[in-house]
Design a protein around this motif. Structure first.
Motif, PDB file in Angstrom:
ATOM      1  N   LEU A  94      29.696  -6.821  -0.293  1.00  0.00           N
ATOM      2  CA  LEU A  94      29.575  -5.334   0.452  1.00  0.00           C
ATOM      3  C   LEU A  94      30.891  -4.985   0.720  1.00  0.00           C
ATOM      4  CD1 LEU A  94      26.975  -4.756   3.205  1.00  0.00           C
ATOM      5  CD2 LEU A  94      29.237  -3.927   3.393  1.00  0.00           C
ATOM      6  N   VAL A  95      31.736  -3.813   0.450  1.00  0.00           N
ATOM      7  CA  VAL A  95      32.697  -3.542   0.483  1.00  0.00           C
ATOM      8  C   VAL A  95      32.914  -2.253   1.234  1.00  0.00           C
ATOM      9  CG1 VAL A  95      33.580  -4.772  -1.539  1.00  0.00           C
ATOM     10  CG2 VAL A  95      32.634  -2.229  -1.820  1.00  0.00           C
ATOM     11  N   GLY A  96      31.841  -1.544   1.601  1.00  0.00           N
ATOM     12  CA  GLY A  96      31.675  -0.336   2.146  1.00  0.00           C
ATOM     13  C   GLY A  96      30.297   0.226   2.713  1.00  0.00           C
ATOM     14  N   PHE A  97      30.411   1.275   3.698  1.00  0.00           N
ATOM     15  CA  PHE A  97      29.064   1.579   4.078  1.00  0.00           C
ATOM     16  C   PHE A  97      29.212   3.004   4.499  1.00  0.00           C
ATOM     17  CE2 PHE A  97      31.183   0.188   8.173  1.00  0.00           C
ATOM     18  CZ  PHE A  97      30.563   1.019   9.144  1.00  0.00           C
ATOM     19  N   ALA A  98      28.043   3.427   4.789  1.00  0.00           N
ATOM     20  CA  ALA A  98      28.110   5.024   5.401  1.00  0.00           C
ATOM     21  C   ALA A  98      26.603   5.081   6.112  1.00  0.00           C
ATOM     22  CB  ALA A  98      27.856   5.982   4.562  1.00  0.00           C
ATOM     23  N   ALA A  99      26.870   5.552   7.383  1.00  0.00           N
ATOM     24  CA  ALA A  99      25.805   5.827   8.005  1.00  0.00           C
ATOM     25  C   ALA A  99      25.635   7.465   8.482  1.00  0.00           C
ATOM     26  CB  ALA A  99      25.967   5.341   9.543  1.00  0.00           C
ATOM     27  N   ILE A 100      24.332   7.749   8.315  1.00  0.00           N
ATOM     28  CA  ILE A 100      24.127   9.505   8.436  1.00  0.00           C
ATOM     29  C   ILE A 100      22.838   9.515   9.407  1.00  0.00           C
ATOM     30  CG2 ILE A 100      22.477   9.079   6.129  1.00  0.00           C
ATOM     31  CD1 ILE A 100      23.408  12.221   5.754  1.00  0.00           C
ATOM     32  N   THR A 101      22.929  10.614  10.369  1.00  0.00           N
ATOM     33  CA  THR A 101      21.976  10.716  11.394  1.00  0.00           C
ATOM     34  C   THR A 101      21.735  12.332  11.499  1.00  0.00           C
ATOM     35  OG1 THR A 101      21.332  10.288  13.553  1.00  0.00           O
ATOM     36  CG2 THR A 101      23.624  10.579  13.039  1.00  0.00           C
ATOM     37  N   PRO A 102      20.677  12.918  12.007  1.00  0.00           N
ATOM     38  CA  PRO A 102      20.764  14.323  12.454  1.00  0.00           C
ATOM     39  C   PRO A 102      21.862  14.514  13.468  1.00  0.00           C
ATOM     40  CG  PRO A 102      18.585  13.487  12.442  1.00  0.00           C
ATOM     41  CD  PRO A 102      19.407  12.160  11.988  1.00  0.00           C
ATOM     42  N   SER A 103      22.569  15.762  13.194  1.00  0.00           N
ATOM     43  CA  SER A 103      23.632  16.086  13.924  1.00  0.00           C
ATOM     44  C   SER A 103      23.327  16.211  15.544  1.00  0.00           C
ATOM     45  CB  SER A 103      24.214  17.385  13.769  1.00  0.00           C
ATOM     46  OG  SER A 103      25.457  17.812  14.583  1.00  0.00           O
TER      47      SER A 103
END
Length: 202
Positions: A94-103
Motif C-alpha cells: 500500500l503506497v497511497g490512499f484517498a478519502a472522499i466524502t460529501p462536502s
C-alpha cells in the motif's frame, strides 16, 4: 480527517495473500485491515507536506498508530454510504490512499459536492503514477455516486501539489481559508480550494 468513510463489506484477506497473480499497480477500496498502512502513509506524507510550515518537533511527534485507529474506526463504521476510502497498491504494498466524502464546506451542497478529505502517497513512491491513479479513481467514484462536483483544499504555497491537480484539469474556484492550527494564531496555514466536474474528461 473525517471520521466516516464508506467501504463495502470486508473482503476475504486470503485474496490479498494467495497465489493468484498480483497487478503491478492498482487502486481499489480500502479494507479495515489496511488501517495501519494508511496511517503510516499519512504520517510520511504529512511530514513532507508540512515541512517548514509546522515546527519540526510537531511533525516528529505525529503518531501513525493514532491515525490508524481513526481510519480503522471509519472503515469499520463508515456511516454515510458515499464516504469512500481508496488505496493505491504497488504489487501488494500500500503506497497511497484517498478519502472522499460529501462536502461539509459552508458553501457546499452535500447532495452534489464531494470533498477529497485526504489524498496522499508515500514520499518514497511518488512520481510513479499512484497519485494520478488515485485521483482518477476519486473522480470515477464521485461520478458513480451522483456527485456533480469534486473539491479539494490545498496549502496555498504548495506549488507542486497545485500543479498536480491543475495538470489534471482542476481549477481554483475562488474559495480560500486560513487554518489556525493551535487556536492562538501562532501557526496559520492559508489554503485554496480547487474543483473539477466528474462528468468532464478529468
Amino acid at each position: 480527517m473525517s471520521s466516516e468513510f464508506g467501504v463495502p463489506e470486508p473482503e476475504s484477506l486470503a485474496a490479498m495473500h494467495g497465489d493468484s497473480p498480483i497487478a503491478e499497480t492498482s487502486v481499489r477500496l480500502a479494507l479495515p485491515a489496511e488501517a495501519n498502512a494508511i496511517g503510516e502513509v499519512q504520517v510520511a506524507a504529512w511530514r513532507r507536506a508540512y515541512d517548514g510550515l509546522l515546527p519540526a518537533d510537531v511533525l516528529l511527534d505525529l503518531n501513525p498508530a493514532q491515525f490508524a485507529a481513526q481510519w480503522r474506526a471509519a472503515l469499520l463504521s463508515p456511516g454515510e454510504a458515499r464516504n469512500r476510502v481508496m488505496v493505491a497498491l504497488d504489487g501488494r504494498d500500500l503506497v497511497g490512499f484517498a478519502a472522499i466524502t460529501p462536502s461539509d464546506d459552508p458553501d457546499g451542497d452535500p447532495r452534489h459536492d464531494a470533498l477529497i478529505a485526504e489524498l496522499a502517497v508515500n514520499p518514497d513512491a511518488t512520481r510513479a503514477g499512484h497519485g494520478s491513479r488515485l485521483l482518477n479513481a476519486v473522480v470515477d467514484t464521485a461520478r458513480a455516486d451522483g456527485f456533480t462536483r469534486v473539491t479539494v483544499w490545498i496549502n496555498s504555497t504548495d506549488d507542486v501539489l497545485r500543479a498536480f491537480y491543475t495538470d489534471s484539469g482542476w481549477a481554483p474556484d475562488g474559495a480560500h481559508r486560513e487554518l489556525d492550527l493551535y487556536g492562538d494564531a501562532s501557526v496559520r496555514i492559508k489554503q485554496v480550494r480547487l474543483h473539477a466536474a466528474p462528468g468532464s474528461d478529468d
